[in-house]
Design a protein around this motif. Structure first.
Motif, PDB file in Angstrom:
ATOM      1  N   ALA A  55      26.988  62.476  45.586  1.00 25.99           N
ATOM      2  CA  ALA A  55      26.667  61.244  45.541  1.00 25.99           C
ATOM      3  C   ALA A  55      25.109  60.829  45.999  1.00 25.99           C
ATOM      4  O   ALA A  55      24.444  60.088  45.385  1.00 25.99           O
ATOM      5  CB  ALA A  55      27.284  60.570  46.879  1.00 25.99           C
ATOM      6  N   LEU A  63      27.646  56.217  50.094  1.00 27.65           N
ATOM      7  CA  LEU A  63      28.937  56.807  50.649  1.00 27.65           C
ATOM      8  C   LEU A  63      29.415  56.266  51.915  1.00 27.65           C
ATOM      9  O   LEU A  63      28.894  56.638  52.802  1.00 27.65           O
ATOM     10  CB  LEU A  63      29.088  58.217  50.718  1.00 27.65           C
ATOM     11  CG  LEU A  63      30.346  58.794  50.257  1.00 27.65           C
ATOM     12  CD1 LEU A  63      31.224  58.513  49.309  1.00 27.65           C
ATOM     13  CD2 LEU A  63      30.360  60.264  50.396  1.00 27.65           C
ATOM     14  N   VAL A 106      32.714  58.535  42.237  1.00 23.72           N
ATOM     15  CA  VAL A 106      31.337  58.980  42.250  1.00 23.72           C
ATOM     16  C   VAL A 106      30.992  59.263  40.851  1.00 23.72           C
ATOM     17  O   VAL A 106      29.860  58.931  40.616  1.00 23.72           O
ATOM     18  CB  VAL A 106      31.078  60.175  43.014  1.00 23.72           C
ATOM     19  CG1 VAL A 106      29.656  60.749  42.990  1.00 23.72           C
ATOM     20  CG2 VAL A 106      31.338  59.769  44.676  1.00 23.72           C
TER      21      VAL A 106
END
Length: 764
Positions: A626, A633, A663
């Protein structure tokens, strides 16, 4: 007068000159002027596109934009400049005053042409006597000036719109051309020629070229793969060497585009290998775009023009897109051919293993030799792609071969073969028995090749090729396995090797019938062997991971420098091996999990666990990915989630799949994980700001091998098993999963899970 000007504007919205001519004529007539000039600003000068009257205008096509002229001051000061007698203004307008005396004009007025406060020109009126303009006349002049501005703006906007439309049309044509190429790639991913032909045709049209040639590199020479244009003599259809002495070779060797405005000027010094071609053809501007795939040169896209017309940056960018699409098509076909070959090999291996497994089960499960031999002939014929199959048993006493089992023989022919034994030494059976090796005849009808008492019967039945594999037991001939085919030609070596195993099984079955007491013990041994083989077949796929894990382990050691520092290119290669290996391992794990579930072999290891810890562990695992994509996140957990019971490893697998997918498919924004407990169940959701999923795709993405984007050109990889496995795992826990999504608005995957799972449910 103003109505007349507006009429001219409306009838000539894109033609400025009639309007300006009407403006100056109307200004002279209605304001009592002897002479009128309309000036327009052009950089640091004033040009005069319209003039009315007998007084000569300024010499030349333009005058400097300075305050020393009435028009210049009007523009620079953006106001009306009114001089009762310009001949008397010798201090402020010395040049203008002198010119006025020479030309005989006195009273002068300048009215600025203003657009949004900026002066774009001036309307200058002149009289031959001292007769100042009255306010109403100046006001009318300002109206004329405004109308001139309207006309000028109309034409400017029209030209801008026309240019923009031209750009948009070109862009649309280019997008349409590239889309057409991609459509052909999608429709014919295994056919290269239609794609290359479409690229060449589009490049000729959109780049206004005389010829476009796509050259494939094979070894150290270029070969023409596609051409569009006027058939370049000496180029199309003739291989060219890979050398820097012509532009295409230099583009490939240097791995960069070569753009030449006029090759005629530099051919002798830079590209001498093109001189012969240039003698035959008129070529000036050319663009050579290499076809590159991961740094490897696959060929070249050559675009030629018969005139000197340099390529624009936009055209070079378009040609680069065409080159990239050609590479995609070439690589697609290469990968397909490799996959097809590998699939064929694997299919043959699976078929052989399946057939052998079936034979092993037949041999080990029954002493009925007829049952075993029927299985042998059926599976052998399928495996060899033959039209018929027979098994002969050899009688050493009479030295003859007798039919024991057949498959797919027409009634009359089959009965005839059963009635006609084969003598030792004749036909393919007798020759194979003598040689103790397989023997085949590619064409039975050829004289002197197939000597047998059944030759005419076989030929009348339409068979042309035959193969015999001897059935041997401790080097003793006990029969033969015969494959016959209605088309001439030899059986492949791979088929013959597989049939040797079939022959062995057949010999074993016949020996079982002959030596019942002895074979009883052998049968027990075969049962053990069969179980081992079955276990091997059941566990074989698991063993794929063992060498793969070893490969990944050694790769990691090499990347960590355990065996010393790697060269940069070797390091990059090892990194790609590591990524590909881990991707393959993940795919194998997915397939194995699905296989276990479908076989009912996947069981849950139930134990107490903390859902909070499971979620945080998953977040820790995906945080680097991410962060690499710049995604947020977020985790929102209900306080004091209860202690749970279930298989925390499998629940982590489900959650990791959902968060990893979020993601992977999200390019900007964030991924959010929420969890809460209610009525003895957890509700967990994973939301993203990705592209979303179409309504018609939301149901099938939970099926095996299904993805929202199923096109050959999809950007994201994967097997399409993750969500199916997640659904099965949750079903084993007594939970369920669903998705809510709107295209362009992101997706939310949610699932329920009992807080306490005391026994495994049945997966559906």
């Amino acid at each position: 007068a103003t109505a007349e000007i507006l009429r001219v504007i409306s009838t000539s919205p894109t033609n400025l000159q009639p309007v300006l001519d009407t403006v100056v004529a109307s200004a002279a007539r209605f304001c009592g002027a002897y002479d009128v000039i309309l000036f327009q600003v052009e950089g640091d000068n004033l040009r005069f596109p319209a003039h009315y009257g007998p007084i000569p205008g300024p010499a030349g096509s333009s005058i400097p934009l300075v305050r020393g002229s009435v028009a210049g001051r009007t523009v620079l000061e953006r106001r009306v400049v009114h001089l009762a007698d310009v001949q008397a203004e010798t201090e402020e307008f010395p040049d203008t005053a002198a010119r006025a005396k020479a030309e005989g004009h006195r009273t002068t007025v300048g009215v600025p042409l203003l657009r949004e406060g900026a002066a774009i020109g001036a309307l200058v009126l002149r009289r031959t006597e001292v007769d100042p303009f009255v306010d109403k006349q100046i006001a009318l002049l300002q109206t004329f000036a405004d109308q001139a501005v309207i006309a000028i703006e109309n034409v400017r906007l029209f030209k801008e719109l026309e240019a923009r439309n031209r750009d948009l049309t070109n862009a649309l044509e280019q997008q349409t051309a590239t889309s057409d190429v991609l459509r052909i790639i999608a429709q014919s991913p295994t056919e290269l020629q239609p794609v290359l032909d479409a690229i060449a045709t589009s490049a000729v049209r959109l780049c206004v070229a005389s010829d476009v040639v796509i050259e494939r590199l094979e070894g150290d020479r270029f070969y023409n793969a596609a051409h569009a244009g006027s058939q370049m003599k000496g180029l199309v259809g003739h291989p060219l060497p890979l050398t820097r002495r012509f532009p295409g070779g230099r583009a490939v060797l240097d791995r960069r585009p070569i753009i030449i405005d006029d090759i005629m000027l530099i051919a002798e010094s830079e590209y001498p290998d093109t001189l012969e071609l240039l003698k035959l053809n008129t070529v000036h501007s050319c663009a050579e775009i290499p076809l590159l795939s991961e740094g490897k040169s696959l060929g070249n896209l050559a675009v030629l023009r018969a005139e000197v017309r340099p390529f624009t940056d936009a055209e070079v960018a378009l040609l680069q897109t065409f080159a990239d699409q050609a590479v995609i098509a070439i690589e697609n076909v290469r990968l397909f051919e490799e996959l097809q070959a590998r699939t064929h090999e694997l299919t043959q291996s699976v078929e052989q293993l399946t057939a052998l497994g079936e034979l092993s089960r037949a041999v080990s499960s029954t002493l009925d030799v007829e049952t075993v031999l029927r299985t042998v002939v059926s599976r052998a014929r399928d495996l060899a792609g033959a039209d018929g199959c027979l098994i002969y048993e050899y009688d050493a006493t009479t030295e003859q071969f007798h039919v024991r089992a057949t498959d797919n023989l027409e009634g009359d022919f089959g009965e005839a073969m059963r009635r006609m034994p084969i003598r030792k030494g004749e036909g393919v059976s007798g020759r194979a028995a003598e040689m103790r090796e397989p023997f085949q005849v590619a064409d039975i009808t050829q004289p002197g090749i197939y000597d047998s008492s059944v030759r005419e019967v076989v030929i009348r039945a339409g068979y042309r090729a035959a193969l015999s594999v001897p059935l041997l037991r401790e080097d003793e001939v006990i029969g033969s396995l015969i494959l016959i085919r209605k088309t001439p030609g030899e059986f492949s070596a791979e088929i013959i090797e597989a049939l040797k195993t079939f022959a062995t099984q057949s010999a074993l079955a016949i020996q079982n019938a002959r030596l019942f007491h002895e074979i009883e013990d052998k049968g027990r041994q075969l049962e053990v062997a069969s179980r081992h083989k079955s276990q091997f077949l059941a566990n074989m796929s698991h063993e794929l991971r063992t060498p793969l894990n070893a490969i990944l382990g050694y790769t990691e050691l090499l990347l960590d420098g355990i065996y010393g520092a790697l060269p940069e290119k070797a390091g990059e290669t090892m990194a790609r091996i590591d990524r590909s290996g881990r991707h393959l391992l993940a795919l194998i794990n997915d397939v194995l999990d699905l296989s276990k579930i479908e076989a009912g072999q996947l069981t849950l290891s139930l134990a107490d666990y903390s859902l909070t810890e499971v979620i945080h562990t998953v977040v820790t695992a995906v945080e680097p990915l991410a962060a690499e994509k710049g995604l947020g996140l977020r985790v929102a957990l209900e306080p004091d989630l209860p202690l749970a019971r279930g298989d925390d490893r499998r629940i982590s697998q489900v959650l990791l799949n959902l968060v990893g997918n979020a993601v992977k498919f999200t390019d900007a924004g964030e991924v959010r994980i929420e969890a809460k407990a209610s009525d003895g169940s957890f509700l967990i959701s994973v939301s993203d700001t990705g592209p979303g999923i179409a309504t018609e795709d939301q149901g099938r993405i939970f099926e095996e091998f299904q993805q929202a984007d199923t096109s050959n050109t999809r950007k994201k990889g994967g097997t399409g098993l993750g969500l199916s496995i997640a659904k099965r795992i949750l079903a084993l826990h007594g939970g369920r999963i669903w998705v809510a999504s709107t295209p362009g608005m992101g997706s939310t995957f949610s699932f329920t899970l009992p807080v306490r799972v005391e026994r495994m449910a049945e997966a559906s």
